[in-house]
Design a protein around this motif. Sequence first.
Motif, PDB file in Angstrom:
ATOM      1  N   MET A   1      38.393   2.294  16.349  1.00  0.00           N
ATOM      2  CA  MET A   1      38.526   3.322  15.310  1.00  0.00           C
ATOM      3  C   MET A   1      37.649   4.523  15.632  1.00  0.00           C
ATOM      4  SD  MET A   1      38.071   3.033  11.211  1.00  0.00           S
ATOM      5  CE  MET A   1      37.074   4.413  10.819  1.00  0.00           C
ATOM      6  N   THR A   2      38.204   5.690  15.439  1.00  0.00           N
ATOM      7  CA  THR A   2      37.401   6.870  15.741  1.00  0.00           C
ATOM      8  C   THR A   2      36.815   7.472  14.460  1.00  0.00           C
ATOM      9  OG1 THR A   2      39.426   8.156  15.661  1.00  0.00           O
ATOM     10  CG2 THR A   2      38.632   7.527  17.835  1.00  0.00           C
ATOM     11  N   ILE A   3      35.549   7.770  14.527  1.00  0.00           N
ATOM     12  CA  ILE A   3      34.889   8.405  13.390  1.00  0.00           C
ATOM     13  C   ILE A   3      34.500   9.819  13.805  1.00  0.00           C
ATOM     14  CG2 ILE A   3      32.949   8.273  11.771  1.00  0.00           C
ATOM     15  CD1 ILE A   3      32.799   5.240  12.703  1.00  0.00           C
ATOM     16  N   GLU A   4      34.880  10.773  12.976  1.00  0.00           N
ATOM     17  CA  GLU A   4      34.572  12.158  13.285  1.00  0.00           C
ATOM     18  C   GLU A   4      33.092  12.430  13.053  1.00  0.00           C
ATOM     19  OE1 GLU A   4      37.624  15.365  12.422  1.00  0.00           O
ATOM     20  OE2 GLU A   4      36.028  15.838  11.021  1.00  0.00           O
ATOM     21  N   LEU A   5      32.439  12.956  14.082  1.00  0.00           N
ATOM     22  CA  LEU A   5      30.999  13.176  13.972  1.00  0.00           C
ATOM     23  C   LEU A   5      30.686  14.626  13.623  1.00  0.00           C
ATOM     24  CD1 LEU A   5      28.130  11.971  14.524  1.00  0.00           C
ATOM     25  CD2 LEU A   5      28.358  12.891  16.829  1.00  0.00           C
ATOM     26  N   LEU A   6      31.333  15.521  14.376  1.00  0.00           N
ATOM     27  CA  LEU A   6      31.069  16.945  14.171  1.00  0.00           C
ATOM     28  C   LEU A   6      32.385  17.677  14.043  1.00  0.00           C
ATOM     29  CD1 LEU A   6      28.774  19.318  14.560  1.00  0.00           C
ATOM     30  CD2 LEU A   6      29.997  19.629  16.687  1.00  0.00           C
ATOM     31  N   LYS A   7      32.428  18.589  13.100  1.00  0.00           N
ATOM     32  CA  LYS A   7      33.624  19.407  12.968  1.00  0.00           C
ATOM     33  C   LYS A   7      33.195  20.853  12.823  1.00  0.00           C
ATOM     34  CE  LYS A   7      37.992  19.458  10.549  1.00  0.00           C
ATOM     35  NZ  LYS A   7      38.715  18.867   9.423  1.00  0.00           N
ATOM     36  N   VAL A   8      33.675  21.668  13.743  1.00  0.00           N
ATOM     37  CA  VAL A   8      33.397  23.091  13.680  1.00  0.00           C
ATOM     38  C   VAL A   8      34.629  23.756  13.098  1.00  0.00           C
ATOM     39  CG1 VAL A   8      33.106  25.134  15.113  1.00  0.00           C
ATOM     40  CG2 VAL A   8      31.780  23.088  15.606  1.00  0.00           C
ATOM     41  N   GLU A   9      34.440  24.518  12.027  1.00  0.00           N
ATOM     42  CA  GLU A   9      35.605  25.126  11.379  1.00  0.00           C
ATOM     43  C   GLU A   9      35.478  26.631  11.348  1.00  0.00           C
ATOM     44  OE1 GLU A   9      37.209  23.431   7.607  1.00  0.00           O
ATOM     45  OE2 GLU A   9      35.836  21.804   8.085  1.00  0.00           O
ATOM     46  N   ASN A  10      36.476  27.289  11.924  1.00  0.00           N
ATOM     47  CA  ASN A  10      36.591  28.754  11.842  1.00  0.00           C
ATOM     48  C   ASN A  10      35.317  29.503  12.196  1.00  0.00           C
ATOM     49  OD1 ASN A  10      39.276  28.872  11.031  1.00  0.00           O
ATOM     50  ND2 ASN A  10      38.662  28.253   8.973  1.00  0.00           N
ATOM     51  N   PHE A  11      34.752  29.169  13.311  1.00  0.00           N
ATOM     52  CA  PHE A  11      33.581  29.914  13.762  1.00  0.00           C
ATOM     53  C   PHE A  11      33.960  31.348  14.097  1.00  0.00           C
ATOM     54  CE2 PHE A  11      29.740  27.506  15.666  1.00  0.00           C
ATOM     55  CZ  PHE A  11      29.421  27.035  14.404  1.00  0.00           C
ATOM     56  N   GLN A  12      33.195  32.284  13.565  1.00  0.00           N
ATOM     57  CA  GLN A  12      33.318  33.684  13.972  1.00  0.00           C
ATOM     58  C   GLN A  12      31.902  34.105  14.309  1.00  0.00           C
ATOM     59  OE1 GLN A  12      36.422  35.027  13.468  1.00  0.00           O
ATOM     60  NE2 GLN A  12      37.269  33.653  11.922  1.00  0.00           N
ATOM     61  N   ILE A  13      31.679  34.503  15.536  1.00  0.00           N
ATOM     62  CA  ILE A  13      30.335  34.938  15.899  1.00  0.00           C
ATOM     63  C   ILE A  13      30.433  36.352  16.440  1.00  0.00           C
ATOM     64  CG2 ILE A  13      28.271  34.431  17.258  1.00  0.00           C
ATOM     65  CD1 ILE A  13      29.465  31.568  17.585  1.00  0.00           C
ATOM     66  N   SER A  14      29.642  37.249  15.883  1.00  0.00           N
ATOM     67  CA  SER A  14      29.650  38.597  16.440  1.00  0.00           C
ATOM     68  C   SER A  14      28.228  39.124  16.515  1.00  0.00           C
ATOM     69  CB  SER A  14      30.532  39.517  15.609  1.00  0.00           C
ATOM     70  OG  SER A  14      30.268  39.320  14.246  1.00  0.00           O
ATOM     71  N   PHE A  15      28.058  40.086  17.408  1.00  0.00           N
ATOM     72  CA  PHE A  15      26.744  40.667  17.634  1.00  0.00           C
ATOM     73  C   PHE A  15      26.759  42.143  17.302  1.00  0.00           C
ATOM     74  CE2 PHE A  15      26.793  36.907  20.258  1.00  0.00           C
ATOM     75  CZ  PHE A  15      25.531  36.375  20.024  1.00  0.00           C
ATOM     76  N   LYS A  16      25.615  42.606  16.822  1.00  0.00           N
ATOM     77  CA  LYS A  16      25.476  44.045  16.583  1.00  0.00           C
ATOM     78  C   LYS A  16      25.153  44.720  17.901  1.00  0.00           C
ATOM     79  CE  LYS A  16      23.391  43.474  12.110  1.00  0.00           C
ATOM     80  NZ  LYS A  16      22.061  43.325  11.512  1.00  0.00           N
ATOM     81  N   ASP A  17      25.791  45.850  18.120  1.00  0.00           N
ATOM     82  CA  ASP A  17      25.498  46.609  19.327  1.00  0.00           C
ATOM     83  C   ASP A  17      25.328  48.069  18.927  1.00  0.00           C
ATOM     84  OD1 ASP A  17      25.855  46.453  22.542  1.00  0.00           O
ATOM     85  OD2 ASP A  17      26.641  48.339  21.761  1.00  0.00           O
ATOM     86  N   ASP A  18      24.284  48.690  19.449  1.00  0.00           N
ATOM     87  CA  ASP A  18      24.000  50.060  19.035  1.00  0.00           C
ATOM     88  C   ASP A  18      25.127  51.019  19.351  1.00  0.00           C
ATOM     89  OD1 ASP A  18      21.634  49.272  18.037  1.00  0.00           O
ATOM     90  OD2 ASP A  18      20.444  49.815  19.809  1.00  0.00           O
ATOM     91  N   GLU A  19      25.752  50.818  20.498  1.00  0.00           N
ATOM     92  CA  GLU A  19      26.798  51.750  20.899  1.00  0.00           C
ATOM     93  C   GLU A  19      28.161  51.368  20.350  1.00  0.00           C
ATOM     94  OE1 GLU A  19      26.821  52.369  25.152  1.00  0.00           O
ATOM     95  OE2 GLU A  19      24.646  52.651  25.076  1.00  0.00           O
ATOM     96  N   ALA A  20      28.508  50.088  20.516  1.00  0.00           N
ATOM     97  CA  ALA A  20      29.883  49.701  20.217  1.00  0.00           C
ATOM     98  C   ALA A  20      30.066  49.169  18.798  1.00  0.00           C
ATOM     99  CB  ALA A  20      30.348  48.657  21.229  1.00  0.00           C
ATOM    100  N   GLY A  21      28.997  49.176  18.009  1.00  0.00           N
ATOM    101  CA  GLY A  21      29.114  48.634  16.665  1.00  0.00           C
ATOM    102  C   GLY A  21      29.010  47.127  16.694  1.00  0.00           C
ATOM    103  N   THR A  22      30.045  46.444  16.235  1.00  0.00           N
ATOM    104  CA  THR A  22      30.007  44.993  16.223  1.00  0.00           C
ATOM    105  C   THR A  22      30.887  44.453  17.334  1.00  0.00           C
ATOM    106  OG1 THR A  22      30.040  45.311  13.869  1.00  0.00           O
ATOM    107  CG2 THR A  22      30.053  43.055  14.640  1.00  0.00           C
TER     108      THR A  22
END
Lengths: 328, 331
Positions: A1-22
């Motif tokens: 039987m498999t047990i779910e350990l970790l679930k990543v849902e809808n990750f959105q990661i963005s960085f601020k950049d001085d020139e290009a915005g986000t």
Amino acid sequence: MTIELLKVENFQISFKDDEAGTISAVKDLSFHINEGETVGLVGESGCGKSVTALSIMRLIEKNSSFTEGKTVFEGEDINLFTEKKMQSIRGNKISMIFQEPMTSLNPVHKIGKQIGEVLHLHRFANKTNSMDKTIEILKKVGIPRAESIVNEYPHQLSGGMRQRVMIAMAMACNPKLLIADEPTTALDVTIQAQILDLMNTLQEEYNTAILLITHDLGVISEMADRVIVMYYGQIVEQADVRTLFKQPKHPYTIGLLNSVPNIDSENESRLTPIDGNVPNLGVIKSGCPFRARCQHAHVKCHEENPPLFKLESQYVRCWLYDEQGGIV
Amino acid sequence: MNQPLLSVKNLKTHFPIKKKLFNNGTHFIKAVDGISFHVNKGETLGIVGESGCGKSTMGRSILRLIEPTEGSIMFEGIEVTTLNQTDLRKLRSKMQIVFQDPYASLNPKMTVGAILGEALSTHQLGKSAKERKKKVENLLLKVGLSPTHIGRYPHEFSGGQRQRIGIARAIAVNPALIIADEPVSALDVSVQAQVLNLFQDLKETLGLTYIFIAHDLSVVRHVSDRIGVMYLGKIVELSDKKQLFQNPLHPYTQALMSAVPSLDPDIKKNRIILTGDVPSASNPPTGCAFHTRCKFRKNVCESVNPREIEVIPGRFVNCHMYDHEFREDFK
């Protein structure tokens, strides 16, 4: 039987950049890892694989980035945890090893102290028995003369030994999930073989789930049960390891596999590379980010980014499979 | 029989190190310690080995970018080790090198045109600036870049494109031999394949000969005709590629091959896991340098340095197991 350990849902990661915005580094990323399973995360530099790992551990600086989405670990969203509670999980239930062991070990502390600190922090040992436990753990990861190595500094060890120390530290508290970010990239192949072998042995013994991040398809094929291929911050294909290597579907996956000379084949023919380069993050605003390098690109690829289609045994983000599968 | 393009005999490059304050004797790191091989015109000799085995030092010693300590290097019938600087400079137009790191090997303050133009003017190729510019444009086309890139600086290019510039600089002076030192290891796989193909194309169109140095066995297998396996400053096995992969003889070659992960998840390799690390070149083991990690070792390996055995014509291995003299020891 498999047990779910970790679930990543809808990750959105963005960085601020001085020139290009986000700048968006990761988009709509969802996946799960079962207990005791090894999931390989593969992609070229800049595809967002390391950032994903750091976000799971909540190790990305809040000031410069935005992270959205859920990280459900053992049924709880750890993104909602206080920093203090998060600290009791890091290095304890989820631990991580990095590519360059020299930069991730503290150069001014002895090996014994660094591992002892982890044990102490998570109350696996007290002051009197932490040294004994440390030596025991070092022996477990195959370090010879563990009794004297606890009194040495990281620079006195070779690259392979340092990575063993990192693994010892990561496995010290018997974690449920080990995130290994390019664990063997800085090592020679014969040492890589030792480390991969060690990871397998420890996984069997402790039933640890491993998220293995690497650009090396050979390592993935050898270690992983399931594979996630990333390109430009998105999952482009996901399948069990056999399906992925035997019947790759996404043009990028196919391209990657064709680019690598195979050690086990006598095929002398030219390699079939993928044209062009990985575009810089933030350059592509719409459509499929792979289209400029794809032989199958058509009008729709320029207009709209494909969703992840579910086929019989795998997930593919490509319009070629529009009619064959349902949208996830 | 054809004379080989390059023939290296007993090449040694030793670096002196100061050991301790009260130890007056000078010690040496024997980075390259007695290497012999030849390269025929038009072939690719692959040199494979792990970090610190001396493969890069060997490549540089052949060009005398690092002065070798001992030995002979014959290139097109000329002894390279005794040339004076003027003659050496002339010879370097025949022997070029491509480096690993395309970020570090191009001057960031020079445009691509200037980088390639400098190579041409150093070797008096192209009479006028105009002629040189024409040549540079041609070179860029040859390596798959555009003549419009001529005024750009290295930072404006991706890693793969930079490596193409490095290759263009090497072929600018019409060399006969190119020593490529880990030319693709800094590149992503999809780009690595592009550059490997470029190497192959240029070999055919320009009739080049390569010494291809890399740690990645799959890459070396893909590009080479013959392969030399290095361990601690020595070539321990030198063989035709096909024979080497079908039947590796040296225990180190066997371990090295079995350590490379396969791309086929169904192939579960019978892996030989070497214990321990590569010993330090400043203090190599006595006898056979590999004996500390070798599972076949016998007493003789700890004391006697193995000699080169020609197992079949053109196939060399440095291991007592294949030496008649020590047959009894391995019974």
